[in-house]
Design an enzyme around this catalytic site. Structure first.
Site, PDB file in Angstrom:
ATOM      1  N   SER A 198      17.959  55.032  15.837  1.00 49.88           N
ATOM      2  CA  SER A 198      18.309  53.940  16.762  1.00 49.88           C
ATOM      3  C   SER A 198      17.260  53.824  17.865  1.00 49.88           C
ATOM      4  O   SER A 198      16.867  52.715  18.241  1.00 49.88           O
ATOM      5  CB  SER A 198      19.700  54.165  17.359  1.00 49.88           C
ATOM      6  OG  SER A 198      19.725  55.256  18.241  1.00 49.88           O
ATOM      7  N   ASP A 210      19.709  49.241  17.660  1.00 45.10           N
ATOM      8  CA  ASP A 210      19.198  48.613  16.439  1.00 45.10           C
ATOM      9  C   ASP A 210      18.990  47.110  16.641  1.00 45.10           C
ATOM     10  O   ASP A 210      18.017  46.524  16.153  1.00 45.10           O
ATOM     11  CB  ASP A 210      20.174  48.774  15.266  1.00 45.10           C
ATOM     12  CG  ASP A 210      20.866  50.114  15.195  1.00 45.10           C
ATOM     13  OD1 ASP A 210      21.035  50.769  16.237  1.00 45.10           O
ATOM     14  OD2 ASP A 210      21.272  50.502  14.090  1.00 45.10           O
TER      15      ASP A 210
END
Length: 410
Positions: free
Chosen positions: A251, A180
């Site tokens: 992610s 992230d």
């Protein structure tokens, strides 16, 4: 004495009426801010505008998205704002630019101070919304945006790093790099370095990607684990590799978007350009293998599509569709990958987009949030990822949906 009583009574009446009027006015403002705009949204518009107008209809102020009660500087709202900036660039509809500018002026004062921002926390999420400031500064010449840009750049200067020189995700998550975080920090860093520093820090930006590739890449699947703890001390960390235990689609979506967005500012002559294009291709090839054949979507836990409880997730799919489409449009990926993006987007609109009678659209099956560690503790298990709240019209999905629609010109 009677005159004094009358005077006091009159004074109290005036005070009561003033308070009452002010209260009604305050309630009226709150009511106006929280009320929906009456609007019919045509199905002849492209999906990017249909979604944008649906968002404006539900939330006249951008900061209200996700049902926020108060304005705040936030990475998700920054992502959504960026999608509106791109939509304005495409359509030149002033409504979309005003929506972003109103948000920016609400959370950044005339001196450039950012609401609810604390540099000492060194939270890399806080950098992300800064990407909208470059365009606002260019178009408005408002110096508050330059001051805010400099503040965020200063955070990156002081951001804590692993021993191998990677940015910590936050000070409260020592020695950890999350996928992230690459999206939260590096596109801003690359654009700032390109526009204000003559590309001086491009090598440092490439270093962040190199570390993630080195430590989170799984050679068996070609996917990347959600995070890496250099110290290997976290309970969720593999004691040999330091990696978290599972593959989370969003992610990798953050990571894929980070690559294609950083490449906007990295010249082809820089050695890191070819490296990032290589990483993108590697991920693109791997992800295609896990795309659901029937729907074109991706699962919340990417490689466990058949496992009970796993679900087809909207935000990760939208991010992948955007990264694939932009990668092809920019020449980083083979044109064959455009079909992967189209299948993904078509899956979104047929499976996960719901349309009201008045044309308002909603995106469903968005993972509300996911992370590692913290309190309550998040262990990165399969059960953890599928157990997080699933939301409708969450901003994690809204912004990437608009960005994907724009890249696909849908």
């Amino acid at each position: 004495m009677n005159l004094l009583k009358k005077t006091n009574t009159l004074f109290l009446i005036v005070i009561y009426l003033t308070i009452s009027c002010n209260g009604k006015q305050e309630n009226k403002i709150k009511s106006e801010e929280n009320s929906k705009i009456e609007l019919t949204i045509s199905d002849t518009l492209k999906w990017s505008e249909r979604m944008a107008l649906s968002i404006i209809k539900r939330h006249p102020k951008l900061w209200q998205v996700d049902d926020n009660k108060n304005p705040k500087w936030d990475y998700k709202l920054g992502l959504l704002s960026l999608s509106f900036e791109k939509l304005y660039d495409k359509t030149q509809n002033q409504k979309y630019f005003d929506y972003v500018e109103n948000y920016a002026k609400t959370v950044i004062d005339s001196n450039g101070s950012i609401l609810n921002y604390d540099i000492e926390k060194y939270n890399i999420d806080m950098i992300n919304a800064g990407k909208i400031l470059f365009d606002l500064l260019e178009k408005t010449k408002d110096e508050r945006y330059l001051a805010a840009l400099k503040t965020l750049r200063k955070q990156l200067e002081g951001q804590s790093r692993t021993e191998s020189d990677g940015f910590w995700h936050k000070n409260i998550y020592p020695n950890q790099m999350w996928l992230d975080g690459l999206y939260m920090g590096t596109p801003f860093y690359a654009q700032y370095s390109a526009e204000f520093e003559n590309g001086k820090f491009f090598d440092d930006i490439i270093k962040q990607f190199e570390l993630i590739q080195k430590h989170t890449f799984d050679p068996q699947t070609g996917l990347l684990f959600h995070a890496w703890d250099e110290s290997k001390k976290m309970e969720w960390a593999n004691k040999e590799t330091g990696c978290s235990p599972n593959f989370w689609s969003r992610s990798m979506g953050w990571y894929a978007m980070a690559i294609v967005d950083v490449l906007d500012y990295l010249p082809k002559s820089h050695s890191g350009h070819e490296k990032l294009v290589g990483y993108l291709n590697q991920l693109a090839i791997a992800l295609e293998k896990f795309q659901d054949e029937e729907t074109g979507l991706w699962y919340q836990v990417t490689n466990m599509g058949g496992k009970e409880g796993n679900y087809l997730e909207a935000s990760g799919t939208s991010m992948f569709a955007y990264a694939y489409a932009k990668g092809v449009n920019k020449g980083y990926l083979s044109s064959s990958f455009k079909d992967v993006a189209r299948r993904a987007f078509n899956g979104l609109i047929t499976q996960l987009i719901k349309v009201d009678e008045d044309g308002e659209i909603h995106i469903t099956q968005v993972c509300g949030s996911a992370g590692l560690g913290g309190n309550p503790y998040r262990d990165g298990s399969f059960e953890y990822y599928i157990g997080e709240k699933i939301k409708i019209d969450n901003s994690h999905g809204l912004g990437p949906f608009i960005l994907a629609a724009l890249e696909l010109d849908k």
